[in-house]
Design an enzyme around this catalytic site. Structure first.
Site, PDB file in Angstrom:
ATOM      1  N   ARG A   1       0.344   1.482   6.242  1.00  0.00           N
ATOM      2  CA  ARG A   1       1.514   0.662   6.560  1.00  0.00           C
ATOM      3  C   ARG A   1       2.717   1.565   6.804  1.00  0.00           C
ATOM      4  O   ARG A   1       2.944   2.522   6.066  1.00  0.00           O
ATOM      5  CB  ARG A   1       1.819  -0.315   5.419  1.00  0.00           C
TER       6      ARG A   1
ATOM      7  N   ARG B   1       5.133   2.743  -3.326  1.00  0.00           N
ATOM      8  CA  ARG B   1       5.243   2.232  -1.955  1.00  0.00           C
ATOM      9  C   ARG B   1       4.990   3.391  -0.998  1.00  0.00           C
ATOM     10  O   ARG B   1       5.873   4.206  -0.727  1.00  0.00           O
ATOM     11  CB  ARG B   1       6.620   1.611  -1.718  1.00  0.00           C
TER      12      ARG B   1
ATOM     13  N   GLU C   1       4.584  -6.210  -8.482  1.00  0.00           N
ATOM     14  CA  GLU C   1       3.403  -6.801  -7.859  1.00  0.00           C
ATOM     15  C   GLU C   1       2.255  -5.794  -7.750  1.00  0.00           C
ATOM     16  O   GLU C   1       2.430  -4.698  -7.239  1.00  0.00           O
ATOM     17  CB  GLU C   1       3.746  -7.306  -6.458  1.00  0.00           C
TER      18      GLU C   1
ATOM     19  N   SER D   1      -2.077  -9.911  -4.802  1.00  0.00           N
ATOM     20  CA  SER D   1      -1.652 -11.202  -4.283  1.00  0.00           C
ATOM     21  C   SER D   1      -2.874 -11.950  -3.776  1.00  0.00           C
ATOM     22  O   SER D   1      -3.891 -11.345  -3.423  1.00  0.00           O
ATOM     23  CB  SER D   1      -0.624 -11.039  -3.155  1.00  0.00           C
TER      24      SER D   1
ATOM     25  N   ARG E   1      -1.522   1.489  -7.076  1.00  0.00           N
ATOM     26  CA  ARG E   1      -0.633   0.783  -8.009  1.00  0.00           C
ATOM     27  C   ARG E   1      -1.317   0.540  -9.347  1.00  0.00           C
ATOM     28  O   ARG E   1      -0.660   0.519 -10.391  1.00  0.00           O
ATOM     29  CB  ARG E   1      -0.164  -0.536  -7.388  1.00  0.00           C
TER      30      ARG E   1
END
Length: 418
Positions: free
Chosen positions: A258, A273, A345, A348, A386
């Protein structure tokens, strides 16, 4: 994309639902106007083709002036069709482009709101870690030689990292831990391609709206995926599944990429991130009437996986303003990170209803022999990077070493790292 028939039949209801996602009535009316124009052009075209066919048949039986009149009429109709068909194509393309940018209708239960601050907490799991003066994953990882950020920056730039030594083994342990728990639940393990064509990204609604987040290889007309959701959804693009085979569930492991456009200055420390990360993703194709229960199933599996690693967190219901384009409802599992002193987070789970399936043309044949659109759902099983952050910070010891949760002992072959 949304069902244009639903918008056509009940525009006020659909417009009200889309307004919860920031879509204006003017945008909805623009779509409706183009749909009316498209259908009018189709109707006129059908009528002209029928007239052309009828008059062509009559020419064979006519003579003299009548025959010439019919020939002139066929030419007139043909000329109008020549004008009409490009107009119809252009209108359909404009309508398709507009619809592609309209998000999914949110479920009634999804909370209203704009961002993560408006998320609604549904439940908590695990025990809050009690650590005096906790260190974050960067300090812990660098002290143990598990993470090398400066050399990664030298080689690749910002937002990259080297995982080293036991951190590498920890990654493999997490992947196998997730796969072993998902397979008995009916998830077929998959290692998918991470380069896909535009059709798969469009079908999952990562294009056109998410283009700024995607790495594109223009020369080869391929894209690096940001999640294995894309190739897993593409597995049944343009296919018709059998009713008896549903639900079809996959657990895909892949590296993900990403660009993180728009996040300048956000989460710059460490590897929370980053541009490249590994992930085990759950993906389901199911009947429409089963998707709500399947969504809860994915959420419960996520809680089970994180709880099994001795992590503390909470489940939140994401507000309509923070949903991805394809999601009708989304749950996040946020884990407490002692080094940051807040919930972040980790996973999800989204119910995309028939939004992706309509774009992918992913269908199933029901018990009556009718072809219907599947519902598609996706959920993170393990976001490796993460989760490593969470394990280092949650299970840190006063001596600087890391306690390995019991669920990983057999995979890692150790009870302590460091």
């Amino acid at each position: 994309m949304i069902d244009i028939r639903a918008l056509r039949d009940d525009p006020d209801r659909v417009a009200a639902a889309l307004a919860r996602r920031g879509v204006t009535r003017e945008q909805v009316d623009e779509v409706l106007a183009l749909d009316v124009q498209r259908r009018a052009l189709i109707a006129e075209g059908d009528q002209l083709r029928a007239e052309q066919k009828q008059k062509s048949r009559e020419i064979g039986a006519a003579s003299g002036d009548d025959k010439q009149h019919l020939i002139d009429e066929v030419k007139r109709v043909s000329a109008r069709l020549d004008e009409l068909e490009p107009q119809q194509t252009e209108t359909e393309q404009r309508l398709e482009a507009l619809l592609a940018r309209v998000p999914n209708l949110p479920e009634d239960e999804a909370p209203d709101g704009e961002d993560e601050e408006d998320a609604v907490e549904l439940a908590r799991f695990g025990t809050m870690p009690d650590i005096d003066q906790p260190r974050d994953h960067v300090e812990l990882g660098e002290a143990l030689g598990l993470i090398d950020l400066p050399r990664a920056a030298k080689v690749s730039g910002a937002r990259f990292s080297y995982l080293m030594r036991d951190a590498v083994l920890l990654e493999f342990a997490l992947v196998r831990y997730a796969m072993d728990r998902l397979m008995p639940e009916g998830f077929v393990p998959v290692i998918p391609p991470v380069l896909t064509r535009e059709e798969a990204l469009y079908g999952t609604a990562f294009l056109p709206e998410g283009a700024e987040q995607i790495y594109e290889i223009e020369k080869d007309e391929l894209y690096l995926v940001g999640t294995s959701e894309v190739p897993l959804a593409g597995l049944h693009m343009d296919e018709i599944l059998d009713d008896g085979d549903l639900p079809v569930r996959y657990s895909g492991f892949s590296t993900c990429f990403r660009r993180e456009a728009g996040t300048y200055g956000k989460d710059t420390r460490g590897m929370f991130r980053v541009h490249q990360f590994d992930k085990v993703e759950m993906f389901s194709f199911c009947r429409p009437e089963d998707s709500a229960a399947e969504h809860e199933r994915l959420r419960d599996l996520q809680v089970d996986l994180l709880s099994g690693l001795g992590l503390h967190g909470r489940v939140v219901d994401i507000p309509t303003g923070d949903l991805g384009a394809s999601a009708a409802r989304k749950f996040d599992c946020e884990v407490w990170l002692p080094g940051q002193g807040r919930y972040r987070e980790l996973t999800s789970a989204s119910n995309c209803t028939d939004y992706q399936a309509r774009r992918l043309r992913a269908r199933y044949r029901d018990a009556d022999g009718e072809n219907r659109l599947c519902h598609t759902l996706n959920g993170t099983a393990i976001a490796v990077g993460r989760t490593i952050i969470a394990l280092l910070e949650t299970h840190q010891r006063p001596d600087g070493r890391i306690t390995v949760p019991e669920a990983l002992h057999a995979y890692l072959g150790a009870e302590v790292i460091g």
